[in-house]
Motif scaffolding. Structure first.
Motif, mmCIF file in Angstrom:
data_model
loop_
_atom_site.group_PDB
_atom_site.id
_atom_site.type_symbol
_atom_site.label_atom_id
_atom_site.label_comp_id
_atom_site.label_asym_id
_atom_site.label_seq_id
_atom_site.Cartn_x
_atom_site.Cartn_y
_atom_site.Cartn_z
ATOM 1 N N ILE A 38 -14.640 -0.001 6.927
ATOM 2 C CA ILE A 38 -13.546 -0.454 6.050
ATOM 3 C C ILE A 38 -12.598 -1.354 6.830
ATOM 4 N N TYR A 39 -12.042 -0.845 7.946
ATOM 5 C CA TYR A 39 -11.018 -1.638 8.623
ATOM 6 C C TYR A 39 -11.590 -2.759 9.472
ATOM 7 N N ASP A 40 -12.861 -2.682 9.847
ATOM 8 C CA ASP A 40 -13.476 -3.799 10.562
ATOM 9 C C ASP A 40 -13.985 -4.833 9.562
ATOM 10 N N GLY A 41 -14.784 -4.355 8.615
ATOM 11 C CA GLY A 41 -15.389 -5.268 7.662
ATOM 12 C C GLY A 41 -14.392 -6.002 6.782
ATOM 13 N N ARG A 101 8.974 -3.911 32.879
ATOM 14 C CA ARG A 101 7.521 -3.908 32.698
ATOM 15 C C ARG A 101 7.111 -3.244 31.389
ATOM 16 N N ALA A 102 7.854 -2.238 30.964
ATOM 17 C CA ALA A 102 7.496 -1.496 29.747
ATOM 18 C C ALA A 102 7.951 -2.256 28.509
ATOM 19 N N ARG A 103 7.187 -2.102 27.442
ATOM 20 C CA ARG A 103 7.514 -2.769 26.184
ATOM 21 C C ARG A 103 7.412 -1.782 25.034
ATOM 22 N N ASP A 104 8.397 -1.863 24.157
ATOM 23 C CA ASP A 104 8.333 -1.105 22.914
ATOM 24 C C ASP A 104 7.475 -1.913 21.939
ATOM 25 N N LEU A 105 6.664 -1.218 21.192
ATOM 26 C CA LEU A 105 5.768 -1.853 20.226
ATOM 27 C C LEU A 105 6.132 -1.377 18.829
ATOM 28 N N ALA A 106 6.093 -2.280 17.878
ATOM 29 C CA ALA A 106 6.373 -1.934 16.483
ATOM 30 C C ALA A 106 5.578 -2.876 15.585
ATOM 31 N N LEU A 107 5.296 -2.419 14.378
ATOM 32 C CA LEU A 107 4.592 -3.266 13.421
ATOM 33 C C LEU A 107 5.525 -4.350 12.883
ATOM 34 N N THR A 108 4.977 -5.518 12.680
ATOM 35 C CA THR A 108 5.710 -6.589 12.000
ATOM 36 C C THR A 108 5.576 -6.354 10.495
ATOM 37 N N ALA A 109 6.227 -7.182 9.703
ATOM 38 C CA ALA A 109 6.085 -7.087 8.247
ATOM 39 C C ALA A 109 4.626 -7.287 7.854
ATOM 40 N N ALA A 110 3.942 -8.213 8.526
ATOM 41 C CA ALA A 110 2.520 -8.452 8.237
ATOM 42 C C ALA A 110 1.685 -7.222 8.615
ATOM 43 N N GLY A 111 2.028 -6.573 9.730
ATOM 44 C CA GLY A 111 1.320 -5.361 10.151
ATOM 45 C C GLY A 111 1.519 -4.227 9.163
ATOM 46 N N LEU A 112 2.753 -4.066 8.702
ATOM 47 C CA LEU A 112 3.049 -3.036 7.699
ATOM 48 C C LEU A 112 2.307 -3.317 6.390
ATOM 49 N N GLY A 116 -0.434 -0.938 4.789
ATOM 50 C CA GLY A 116 -0.228 -0.453 3.428
ATOM 51 C C GLY A 116 -1.390 -0.770 2.506
ATOM 52 N N ASP A 117 -2.029 -1.896 2.726
ATOM 53 C CA ASP A 117 -3.192 -2.276 1.932
ATOM 54 C C ASP A 117 -4.426 -1.461 2.321
ATOM 55 N N LEU A 118 -4.542 -1.157 3.609
ATOM 56 C CA LEU A 118 -5.718 -0.469 4.135
ATOM 57 C C LEU A 118 -5.720 1.030 3.845
ATOM 58 N N VAL A 119 -4.564 1.654 3.882
ATOM 59 C CA VAL A 119 -4.467 3.117 3.758
ATOM 60 C C VAL A 119 -5.155 3.677 2.509
#
Length: 161
Positions: A38-41, A101-112, A116-119
């Protein structure tokens, strides 16, 4: 710690088809591969990318070290997934003020939006997989998985015999 006897008698030979670590790992691989269709294809995500995306969706902001800890994936796989998701504009990296060196990671609007579409597709796939279990079998299965996870965590912390 003394080993308790389980329902089966003590065995002297290892047979993979009855060896819990093999069975659980094999099942996990099959489930992960099946879901990845699903998430690859449909979305072009690898298994590590999906896991990073899902963890960020669930937890909000994490760093790569936390994702490694949460998912159990290798650091290099998480790093590659973060790099690919960043390049696709699905996650945002912010430097931590206290550690350059460390970075916080978060979803962008496109990632969200992608998540949301995939779930719904992922949940439908899970529902189809679990359809072979009754409600009580599912409840018991989840209880037993939790119990085994808790025991495995305790055993990880025990010194080897």
């Amino acid at each position: 710690m003394a080993r308790r006897q389980v329902a089966e008698p003590a065995r002297r030979e290892l047979q993979l088809e009855g060896f819990l670590p093999y069975l659980v790992n094999n099942l996990a691989d099959r489930i992960s591969t099946g879901l990845s269709r699903i998430y690859d294809g449909e979305y072009g995500l690898s298994i590590p990318e999906w896991r990073v995306l899902a963890n960020l969706a669930e937890h909000g902001v994490l760093n790569a070290k936390q994702i490694v800890s949460t998912t159990g994936m290798e650091k290099s796989k998480v790093s590659r997934a973060v790099k690919n998701l960043t390049a696709r504009g699905l996650i945002l990296q912010r430097r931590k003020e206290e550690d350059n060196r460390a970075r916080d990671l978060a979803l962008t609007a496109a990632g969200l939006a992608l998540y949301g579409d995939l779930v719904p597709h992922a949940l439908a796939w899970e529902g189809e997989l679990l359809d072979c279990l009754s409600v009580s079998e599912y409840r018991d299965f989840m209880y037993l998985l939790g119990k085994l996870r808790q025991r495995a965590t305790i055993m990880e912390q025990e010194p080897p015999e």
